[in-house]
Design an enzyme around this catalytic site. Structure first.
Site, PDB file in Angstrom:
ATOM      1  N   GLY A  81      -4.906  -4.927   7.325  1.00  0.00           N
ATOM      2  CA  GLY A  81      -6.066  -4.053   7.464  1.00  0.00           C
ATOM      3  C   GLY A  81      -7.069  -4.506   8.490  1.00  0.00           C
ATOM      4  O   GLY A  81      -7.704  -3.684   9.170  1.00  0.00           O
TER       5      GLY A  81
ATOM      6  N   THR B 106       0.844  -1.197   0.000  1.00  0.00           N
ATOM      7  CA  THR B 106       0.000   0.000   0.000  1.00  0.00           C
ATOM      8  C   THR B 106       0.877   1.244   0.000  1.00  0.00           C
ATOM      9  O   THR B 106       1.991   1.215   0.524  1.00  0.00           O
ATOM     10  CB  THR B 106      -0.854  -0.052   1.288  1.00  0.00           C
ATOM     11  OG1 THR B 106      -1.757  -1.133   1.135  1.00  0.00           O
ATOM     12  CG2 THR B 106      -1.615   1.220   1.555  1.00  0.00           C
TER      13      THR B 106
ATOM     14  N   ARG C 296     -14.071  -7.277  -0.340  1.00  0.00           N
ATOM     15  CA  ARG C 296     -13.362  -7.014   0.930  1.00  0.00           C
ATOM     16  C   ARG C 296     -12.766  -5.598   0.909  1.00  0.00           C
ATOM     17  O   ARG C 296     -12.134  -5.186  -0.043  1.00  0.00           O
ATOM     18  CB  ARG C 296     -12.246  -8.049   1.118  1.00  0.00           C
ATOM     19  CG  ARG C 296     -11.374  -7.831   2.367  1.00  0.00           C
ATOM     20  CD  ARG C 296     -10.134  -7.021   2.078  1.00  0.00           C
ATOM     21  NE  ARG C 296      -9.204  -6.977   3.216  1.00  0.00           N
ATOM     22  CZ  ARG C 296      -8.146  -6.155   3.275  1.00  0.00           C
ATOM     23  NH1 ARG C 296      -7.877  -5.354   2.281  1.00  0.00           N
ATOM     24  NH2 ARG C 296      -7.366  -6.167   4.321  1.00  0.00           N
ATOM     25  N   VAL C 297     -12.975  -4.878   1.985  1.00  0.00           N
ATOM     26  CA  VAL C 297     -12.358  -3.560   2.141  1.00  0.00           C
ATOM     27  C   VAL C 297     -11.526  -3.593   3.413  1.00  0.00           C
ATOM     28  O   VAL C 297     -12.011  -4.035   4.466  1.00  0.00           O
ATOM     29  CB  VAL C 297     -13.435  -2.458   2.236  1.00  0.00           C
ATOM     30  CG1 VAL C 297     -12.789  -1.107   2.486  1.00  0.00           C
ATOM     31  CG2 VAL C 297     -14.269  -2.417   0.950  1.00  0.00           C
ATOM     32  N   GLY C 298     -10.280  -3.152   3.311  1.00  0.00           N
ATOM     33  CA  GLY C 298      -9.410  -3.143   4.488  1.00  0.00           C
ATOM     34  C   GLY C 298      -9.473  -1.808   5.208  1.00  0.00           C
ATOM     35  O   GLY C 298     -10.450  -1.056   5.112  1.00  0.00           O
ATOM     36  N   ASP C 299      -8.406  -1.507   5.903  1.00  0.00           N
ATOM     37  CA  ASP C 299      -8.356  -0.258   6.677  1.00  0.00           C
ATOM     38  C   ASP C 299      -8.144   0.976   5.813  1.00  0.00           C
ATOM     39  O   ASP C 299      -8.534   2.088   6.185  1.00  0.00           O
ATOM     40  CB  ASP C 299      -7.186  -0.323   7.666  1.00  0.00           C
ATOM     41  CG  ASP C 299      -5.857  -0.411   6.913  1.00  0.00           C
ATOM     42  OD1 ASP C 299      -5.674  -1.394   6.163  1.00  0.00           O
ATOM     43  OD2 ASP C 299      -5.026   0.508   7.039  1.00  0.00           O
TER      44      ASP C 299
ATOM     45  N   THR D 264      -0.295   1.429   7.070  1.00  0.00           N
ATOM     46  CA  THR D 264      -0.196   0.294   6.149  1.00  0.00           C
ATOM     47  C   THR D 264       0.019  -0.976   6.956  1.00  0.00           C
ATOM     48  O   THR D 264       0.504  -0.931   8.080  1.00  0.00           O
ATOM     49  CB  THR D 264       0.953   0.502   5.130  1.00  0.00           C
ATOM     50  OG1 THR D 264       1.042  -0.653   4.282  1.00  0.00           O
ATOM     51  CG2 THR D 264       2.305   0.709   5.805  1.00  0.00           C
ATOM     52  N   GLY D 265      -0.358  -2.098   6.370  1.00  0.00           N
ATOM     53  CA  GLY D 265      -0.185  -3.372   7.068  1.00  0.00           C
ATOM     54  C   GLY D 265      -1.470  -4.178   7.026  1.00  0.00           C
ATOM     55  O   GLY D 265      -2.279  -4.026   6.096  1.00  0.00           O
TER      56      GLY D 265
END
Ligand code: ASP
Length: 304
Positions: A224, A170, A198-201, A221-222
């Site tokens: 999520g 990211t 899917r949606v991450g952070d 980043t990382g």
């Protein structure tokens, strides 16, 4: 004139040695191109958008061109941009066929009454705004196709991390301009083989990014699924009220690890224009302009 500051990242994970040089080159380029314009009176919001666009164009990173493929072999992109002066923000999630989702996020912020558009509605918005629609092949790199083919049917592959986030990359940027305004932006293709939708952070306000002139601005980043649980970027900005920038960054990633066993990294700037960065992954790629305007770009290696 206030001090101006710009810091960018290109993901926090176990970046393979053979990809390190490209990561350093990519983050270096973003700061080298944008920092002189920031010093020359570019607003912080424009600076973070410009820096992230450069990183989205670069196939090295998991954002725009070079993004990971989901379980269906598609690219779905998430992005957020936030203005620390007004707390205005724009975000998009699960959009396809766009090279620079960060600019779509900014359009959401400035051309709609809303903050966050997702899926088919967001896709329709890109067409209404005449954002160029890309063929899937223009975003897909041979590296990502190969990874997809390798993990597609591998029952042992998981994006759930016990030890290290699966390949990510990211991108994000944080800036302070000569008026003391802060801004943050984050853009991602998400995690490999993620479920469609899917949606991450990354596009979630307070998780993937946050900016408030009163306390600071951050991009995370990382992993999520962990980062969103602790609102890592907002947590770090809150810590900036009482701690120096480097200490706040470290405390935020320590909290991520302690509270939800999360691995990731963060970059931030406090209202004095000081940088902070920390990660609890093996490596993180980032770059910033130092007080003399020189670009410092590196892969920082730390302990998991
Ligand atoms: N945080 C991103 C996500 O979970 C991945 C990354 O930062 O590399 O989608």
């Amino acid at each position: 004139m206030n001090k101006v500051s710009l810091i960018v990242h290109g993901g926090a994970w176990n970046i393979p040695e053979e990809l390190e040089a490209d990561h350093v080159k990519g983050v270096h380029q973003a700061v080298a191109e944008v920092f002189p314009r920031l010093r020359d009176s570019l607003p912080a919001l424009d600076a973070v958008e410009a820096a992230v666009r450069i990183l989205e164009d670069d196939p090295t990173f998991d954002a725009g061109r070079g993004s990971r493929l989901n379980a269906r072999g598609e690219i779905e992109l998430d992005a957020i941009i936030m203005d620390g002066a007004s707390l205005n923000l724009g975000a998009v999630a699960a959009i396809q066929s766009v090279l620079r989702p960060i600019t779509v996020a900014r359009m959401v912020m400035e051309r709609t009454e809303h903050c966050f558009l997702v899926g088919t509605g967001a896709q329709a918005f890109t067409r209404e705004m005449d954002v160029p629609q890309q063929e899937a092949s223009e975003l897909l790199t041979p590296r990502e196709l190969a990874l997809y083919q390798e993990i597609q049917n591998d029952p042992s592959f998981t994006t759930r991390q016990p030890f290290e986030p699966s390949p990510t990359g990211t991108v994000g940027a944080v800036a302070m301009d000569q008026w003391g305004n802060l801004a943050a932006a984050t853009s991602t293709g998400g995690t490999p083989r993620k479920l469609p939708g899917r949606v991450g952070d990354s596009p979630l306000v307070g998780a993937g990014a946050y900016a408030d002139n009163a306390c600071g601005a951050a991009s995370a980043t990382g992993w999520g699924e962990a980062i969103m649980k602790v609102l890592l970027s907002k947590t770090a900005c809150d810590l900036l009220k009482d701690h120096p920038a480097m200490v706040a960054a470290q405390m935020a990633v320590d909290f991520l690890r302690r509270r939800v066993q999360g691995l990731g990294g963060i970059i931030l700037i406090n209202p004095l224009g000081n940088y902070g960065f920390a990660h609890n992954t093996t490596k993180m790629a980032f770059a910033y302009a130092d007080s003399s305007g020189q670009v410092v770009a590196r892969i920082h290696a730390g302990q998991v």
